[in-house]
Write a protein that holds these residues in place. Structure first.
Motif, PDB file in Angstrom:
ATOM      1  N   SER A  36       0.962  -1.291   0.004  1.00  0.00           N
ATOM      2  CA  SER A  36       0.031  -0.002   0.016  1.00  0.00           C
ATOM      3  C   SER A  36       0.898   1.220  -0.053  1.00  0.00           C
ATOM      4  CB  SER A  36      -0.927  -0.093   1.114  1.00  0.00           C
ATOM      5  OG  SER A  36      -0.289  -0.042   2.477  1.00  0.00           O
ATOM      6  N   HIS A  37       2.039   1.274   0.781  1.00  0.00           N
ATOM      7  CA  HIS A  37       2.674   2.757   0.730  1.00  0.00           C
ATOM      8  C   HIS A  37       3.406   2.872  -0.636  1.00  0.00           C
ATOM      9  CE1 HIS A  37       5.324   5.900   1.842  1.00  0.00           C
ATOM     10  NE2 HIS A  37       6.411   4.951   1.043  1.00  0.00           N
ATOM     11  N   ARG A  40       0.584   4.041  -2.962  1.00  0.00           N
ATOM     12  CA  ARG A  40      -0.014   5.445  -2.730  1.00  0.00           C
ATOM     13  C   ARG A  40       1.030   6.380  -3.241  1.00  0.00           C
ATOM     14  NH1 ARG A  40      -1.521   3.126   2.245  1.00  0.00           N
ATOM     15  NH2 ARG A  40       0.379   4.132   3.036  1.00  0.00           N
ATOM     16  N   SER A  41       2.333   6.141  -3.195  1.00  0.00           N
ATOM     17  CA  SER A  41       3.468   6.875  -3.688  1.00  0.00           C
ATOM     18  C   SER A  41       3.616   6.749  -5.022  1.00  0.00           C
ATOM     19  CB  SER A  41       4.976   6.330  -2.996  1.00  0.00           C
ATOM     20  OG  SER A  41       4.870   6.144  -1.395  1.00  0.00           O
TER      21      SER A  41
END
Length: 178
Positions: A36-37, A40-41
């Motif tokens: 997820s990180h 999102r990035s």
């Protein structure tokens, strides 16, 4: 730095940094909490296109097509998706495309879902059977270096590489009752 960024483990930030500094222009993925990180990035970065897949094997074709078009692309998937890709992996060796994937593992440490077990236990073997070099990160301190080394092997040496991000690294998953 926002409170959300402070809660993101450093190893997850290092993954995105390797991709960004390595000139990745496309990231293909089936949505996954373990990635997820990075997802999102990528979505927030106007220089990188995020490509949402309906199934992981589409990602093998997407990253291969990106390479043919002169771009570096990476496939993010969960270990259960590796089984979906086995037939498409033949494209990589037949055409000698470089390939880099990050795989969040399931079916190991504290797994609650029995459906995840069989593929989780065979992920590394399936990748290796298809000629893909496997690196495995179990410790947060290993992640940045392993991702960087695998990335370079893929895009500098033309190899096919998967970095497995262990379930103990990602953290326990639990069913949530409401």
């Amino acid at each position: 730095m926002s409170s959300t960024e402070m809660q993101v483990p450093a190893w997850q930030q290092e993954i995105f940094q390797v991709l960004k500094e390595g000139g990745v222009k496309q990231v293909a993925y089936v949505p996954d909490a373990g990635h997820s990180h990075v997802i999102r990035s990528v979505i927030a970065d106007p220089e990188i296109d995020d490509v949402v897949l309906t199934t992981e094997e589409e990602g093998v074709a997407v990253v291969s097509g990106a390479w043919l078009g002169g771009q570096r692309a990476v496939l993010l998937m969960q270990s259960s998706g590796v089984g979906n890709c086995v037939n498409m992996f033949s494209l990589l060796s037949s055409c000698r495309f470089p390939f880099f994937t990050l795989v969040t593992m399931r079916g190991e440490y504290a797994e609650f879902n029995p459906w995840q077990g069989p593929m989780g236990k065979q992920t590394q073997a399936a990748l290796e059977l298809m000629g893909i070099t496997v690196l495995r990160a179990d410790d947060p301190e290993q992640v940045g270096e392993l991702v960087s080394a695998g990335f370079d092997a893929a895009f500098e040496a033309g190899e096919r590489v998967a970095v497995l991000l262990s379930q103990s690294l990602i953290g326990r998953k639990k069913w949530e009752r409401k």
